[in-house]
Scaffold this motif. Structure first.
Motif, PDB file in Angstrom:
ATOM      1  N   ASP A   1       0.884  -1.159   0.000  1.00 27.29           N
ATOM      2  CA  ASP A   1       0.000   0.000   0.000  1.00 27.29           C
ATOM      3  C   ASP A   1       0.922   1.209   0.000  1.00 27.29           C
TER       4      ASP A   1
ATOM      5  N   ILE B   1       0.725  -5.619   1.235  1.00 27.53           N
ATOM      6  CA  ILE B   1      -0.704  -5.976   1.222  1.00 27.53           C
ATOM      7  C   ILE B   1      -0.966  -7.164   0.298  1.00 27.53           C
TER       8      ILE B   1
ATOM      9  N   GLU C   1      -3.511  -7.646  -3.287  1.00 25.51           N
ATOM     10  CA  GLU C   1      -4.726  -6.835  -3.273  1.00 25.51           C
ATOM     11  C   GLU C   1      -4.891  -5.982  -4.540  1.00 25.51           C
ATOM     12  N   HIS C   2      -3.775  -5.385  -4.975  1.00 28.78           N
ATOM     13  CA  HIS C   2      -3.860  -4.534  -6.185  1.00 28.78           C
ATOM     14  C   HIS C   2      -4.247  -5.349  -7.404  1.00 28.78           C
TER      15      HIS C   2
ATOM     16  N   GLN D   1      -6.025  -8.064  -7.345  1.00 29.47           N
ATOM     17  CA  GLN D   1      -7.452  -8.391  -7.212  1.00 29.47           C
ATOM     18  C   GLN D   1      -8.312  -7.188  -7.641  1.00 29.47           C
ATOM     19  N   THR D   2      -7.881  -5.995  -7.249  1.00 29.79           N
ATOM     20  CA  THR D   2      -8.625  -4.784  -7.628  1.00 29.79           C
ATOM     21  C   THR D   2      -8.613  -4.628  -9.148  1.00 29.79           C
TER      22      THR D   2
END
Lengths: 369, 323
Positions: free
Chosen positions: B64, B77, B80-81, B83-84
Motif C-alpha cells: 500500500d 498488502i 490486493e492490487h 485483485q482490484t
C-alpha cells in the motif's frame, strides 16, 4: 543433342571489352573445355551461351537457332555452378526436381526422374537431406543431378570442381567423364585447371585476354602448341622457355643461350638463313633426361643444379641454364641420390619447340606456317 | 589433493577445485579481454540503471504505497492490487484493446516491410530505387508528436485532406478521430506508413545475402521473376522473418504507447485505451503508483510468456530461434 556455334562474339561491360570477337564451333555430343587464366573471358563466354549475359555483338547458335534474344529457360541448356547454387531450404530431392516442377511436369514423372538420376549419381540415400547436411562432393553431385534430370540439349559447367579438395576433384573428374560418356550430351566446361582440361576434353579451347589462343585435342595442344602462351599453360610443370638466338654448327641450326650454351634445334625450313634471329626454345620437362641412356642424337646441355623435388615415383630437378631457370622431370622409382650431382641434361632435337621471340608463335605450327 | 589448472582452465580442473579454477580463469580472462568489457560498460551501466534498478521499485505492486512513507515504509498488502485490477472493467478493456491492437498490427503491419523489401528488390532502376527507398524511410525519422499532428490534421473534419476529398466526391464528412470504430484502422495504418519502410531495411539486408547464383541457376532452370521471389527470395529470408516475428511478439503488448496517448481521447477509450495508457492514467494522473506498478508487472509477465512461447514454437517448427 545440339551443336553450339559462336560467331564473332563480343562482350563489353561499359567501355571495357572482355571478349574480343571469338569464333567457336562445338559439335553435337562433343565435350569442349574452355581453359585459361582468371579474367581471360572463359566464364563470360559460357554465361553468354547460357543467356545469363547478353551478347554485345555477334551471334550464338544452339542447334542451328540463333539464341541471342532467347531467355535462358528457352535455350534448353542446364548449368552447373562453381558454388553448386543449391537451394538451402530444399532437400536433395526437391533441389533435383526444381526445374521440372517449374515446368509443371506431372508429379509421378518427376518422382521417377529424380529417383533415376539419384541412383545414377549415388544420391538415393540422401534424397531427404538438406544441402547443409551434405559434403562438398555430395553437393556437387546434387548440382549435376539438377542439370541431368532436365535432359537438356547442352550442359554447361562453370568451374564445377574448384571448391573441392584435390582427392575429391580427381574422383569427380572421372565421374563427369563417365557421365558424359553415358549421356552423350554436348558439354561446355570452363576451368582454369589444365589437368581437368587435358583429362576431360574432346577438344580444348585455350583462352587468354578475351581471345581464343588455340583450339584442338588435348594431345594436339600438348605436342604442338601454337604459341608460348599455350606452351606455358598446358603441361605440369609447363614447358621450359629459354630466350636464344639462331646460329649454325656442324651444318645444323643451334640455339645460342647466353654466351656459351648451344642447343641443337630441329631441322626446320623457317630456321634456314636465320642467323641471329631471336627465338624462344621450348623444352617440355618430360622430354629431358639426366642421363644419355643410349640416345645417340640427344644433345647434352650444361646446367647448374638448384634443387631436387622428389614426388615419389618421379622427381622434378630445378636447374639453371645460363641463368635461365629450367625444370627437368625424371623417373626415379624413389632413388634420388644420383640427382644431387646433375651438371648436364639431355634432350632430343626433335622434341624441341621453337617460337619466334617477337610474336611468340611456333615456327613449325601448320596454322602459322 | 593437488590442484592443477591447465591452459583450458575450468574444464581440466579437478572437481574439488572447480570454483577456484573458475575464479582464476575469470581473472585471467578479464586481464586478457579487458578492452571488450570497457566497450560493453556503457551498455551494461545503462541496463543496470534504467532496467534493473527500477525493478527494486516493483515491490510497490504488492504494497500500500505512499510517497510520504517511501518504498520501505509502505506496508505489504499481498495481491490486493491485482485483485482490484481484475475487478476493474477499465483494466479488462485495456487488456482487450492491447491484444486486439497488437494482433491486428501483427496481421497487417508485420508483413508490409517484407512485401516492401521484396518489391524494392525487384526494382532495377538505380535512381528510382533510391528515391523510392528514401521516400518510405523518411517518416521513421519524424517525431511521433509531429506524425500525430499530421494525422490529426489529415483526418480533421473541417480542414483535413481526407474529408475534403470525401466532400468533393459528395460523401458525408466524418470526424474520424472521435469515432471508436476508426481509431484502430487509423492507428495501425499510420504506424505502417511511419515504420514499414525503415523496418524493410533488415529484410533488404537479408535479401542482399542471398547468393546471386541461386537466381542465375533458377533462371536457367526456367523460373520467372515471380517464381524466383516465391521460391528463392522468400524462403531464403525466412529465418530473418522468424527472428523478427519473435522480437515482435516479445513487444506485442507494448503497442506504441506515446502514439496512442497523442491520438486517443475519452471518446475513443473504448477501442484505444491500452494497458500502458491505463497505467499512465492510473499512475501519473491518478497518483495510484502501486496500482500502476501492478498493471505494469502484469504487462511484463504477459510479454515474457509470449516471447518464450514464440521462441519455443519457432525452434520446434522452423529450427530458427532467438535463443
Amino acid at each position: 543433342m545440339s551443336a553450339v556455334t559462336l560467331r564473332k562474339v563480343f562482350k563489353r561491360f561499359g567501355p571495357v571489352e572482355v571478349v574480343h570477337g571469338i569464333d567457336l564451333s562445338i559439335n553435337a555430343r562433343e565435350f569442349v573445355v574452355l581453359v585459361g587464366p582468371s579474367g581471360c573471358g572463359k566464364s563470360t563466354t559460357l554465361r553468354m551461351v547460357a543467356g545469363l549475359e547478353e551478347v554485345s555483338d555477334g551471334t550464338i547458335e544452339i542447334g542451328g537457332r540463333v539464341v541471342n534474344e532467347v531467355a535462358p529457360k528457352d535455350r534448353d541448356v542446364a548449368m552447373v555452378f562453381q558454388n553448386y547454387a543449391l537451394y538451402p531450404h530444399l532437400n536433395v530431392a526437391e533441389n533435383i526436381a526444381f526445374g521440372l516442377r517449374l515446368r509443371r511436369i506431372k508429379k509421378d514423372i518427376i518422382t521417377a526422374s529424380v529417383n533415376d538420376v539419384a541412383a545414377t549419381l549415388g544420391l538415393s540415400e540422401l534424397l531427404h537431406r538438406r544441402p547443409a547436411d551434405l559434403s562438398g562432393g555430395q553437393r556437387q553431385r546434387v548440382a549435376m543431378g539438377r542439370a541431368i534430370v532436365r535432359q537438356p540439349q547442352v550442359f554447361l559447367f562453370d568451374e564445377p570442381l574448384s571448391n573441392l579438395d584435390a582427392k575429391l576433384r580427381t574422383q569427380m573428374r572421372a565421374e563427369i567423364k563417365r557421365l558424359h560418356r553415358r549421356l552423350d550430351a554436348t558439354s561446355i566446361y570452363v576451368t582454369h585447371d589444365q589437368v581437368e582440361a587435358m583429362t576431360l576434353a574432346d577438344r580444348i579451347v585455350v583462352m587468354s585476354d578475351g581471345n581464343i589462343e588455340q583450339i584442338g585435342t588435348p594431345m594436339e595442344l600438348f605436342l604442338n602448341p601454337i604459341n608460348t602462351f599455350v606452351a606455358g599453360f598446358l603441361g605440369s610443370p609447363p614447358m621450359n622457355q629459354l630466350e636464344a638466338t639462331v646460329s649454325y654448327a656442324d651444318g645444323g641450326p643451334i640455339a645460342k643461350v647466353g654466351s656459351d650454351i648451344a642447343i641443337p634445334l630441329p631441322e626446320l625450313r623457317q630456321l634456314r638463313n636465320a642467323e641471329g634471329h631471336p627465338i624462344i626454345v621450348g623444352i617440355r620437362p618430360e622430354d629431358t633426361a639426366v642421363e644419355r641412356n643410349g640416345a645417340a642424337n640427344a644433345a647434352g646441355i650444361k646446367c647448374d643444379l638448384d634443387l631436387v623435388e622428389p614426388l615419389g615415383s618421379e622427381a622434378l630437378v630445378h636447374v639453371s641454364v645460363a641463368d635461365h631457370p629450367v625444370v627437368l622431370k625424371t623417373e626415379t622409382r624413389g632413388a634420388i641420390s644420383h640427382l644431387s650431382d646433375v651438371q648436364e641434361f639431355f634432350v632430343q632435337p626433335d622434341h624441341i619447340k621453337v617460337f619466334d621471340q617477337k610474336t611468340g608463335l611456333a615456327l613449325d605450327h601448320p596454322e602459322v606456317a | 589433493m593437488t590442484e592443477t589448472v591447465s591452459q583450458q582452465g575450468v574444464r581440466d580442473a579437478p572437481t574439488t577445485g572447480k570454483f577456484e579454477a573458475r575464479v582464476r580463469w575469470l581473472v585471467r580472462h578479464f586481464r586478457k579481454e579487458w578492452q571488450i568489457y570497457v566497450l560493453m560498460a556503457p551498455m551494461i551501466i545503462w541496463f543496470l540503471l534504467f532496467l534493473y534498478k527500477p525493478m527494486y521499485g516493483l515491490q510497490i505492486a504488492f504494497k500500500d504505497f505512499s510517497i510520504f512513507r517511501g518504498i520501505e515504509g509502505s506496508p505489504w498488502i499481498g495481491l490486493e492490487h491485482f485483485q482490484t485490477l481484475l475487478g476493474n472493467d477499465q483494466f479488462f478493456r485495456a487488456v482487450g484493446n492491447t491484444f486486439i491492437i497488437a494482433f491486428l498490427s501483427l496481421a497487417f503491419a508485420f508483413p508490409v516491410p517484407i512485401i516492401l523489401a521484396l518489391m524494392f528488390n525487384e526494382i532495377h532502376h538505380r535512381i528510382f530505387k533510391k528515391m523510392a527507398q528514401t521516400i518510405v524511410y523518411l517518416p521513421h525519422f519524424i517525431s511521433v508528436v509531429i506524425i500525430a499532428g499530421i494525422v490529426i490534421n489529415m483526418f480533421s473534419p473541417s480542414t483535413g485532406v481526407v474529408n475534403n476529398v470525401m466532400g468533393m466526391l459528395g460523401l458525408e464528412q466524418v470526424y474520424f478521430l472521435v469515432q471508436p470504430e476508426w481509431f484502430r484502422p487509423i492507428f495501425i495504418g499510420s504506424n505502417i506508413w511511419k515504420e514499414a519502410g525503415f523496418e524493410s531495411i533488415i529484410y533488404l539486408a537479408a535479401i542482399a545475402g542471398v547468393s546471386p547464383t541461386l537466381y542465375e541457376s533458377a533462371r536457367v532452370d526456367g523460373a520467372t521473376r515471380w517464381q524466383m521471389m516465391w521460391r528463392i527470395t522468400l524462403p531464403s529470408i525466412f529465418p530473418t522473418i522468424v527472428i523478427m516475428f519473435i522480437i515482435r511478439v516479445g513487444n506485442l503488448v507494448d503497442v506504441g504507447f506515446e502514439y496512442i496517448l497523442l491520438l486517443y481521447q475519452p471518446a475513443t477509450y473504448q477501442t484505444g485505451d491500452v494497458i500502458n495508457t491505463f497505467i499512465y492514467r492510473q499512475g501519473l494522473q491518478g497518483a495510484q503508483y502501486d496500482m500502476a506498478a501492478a498493471a505494469g508487472l502484469f504487462n511484463a509477465v504477459v510479454a515474457l510468456v509470449l516471447v518464450t512461447a514464440a521462441n519455443a514454437l519457432s525452434r520446434r517448427v522452423s529450427r530458427t530461434s532467438l535463443w
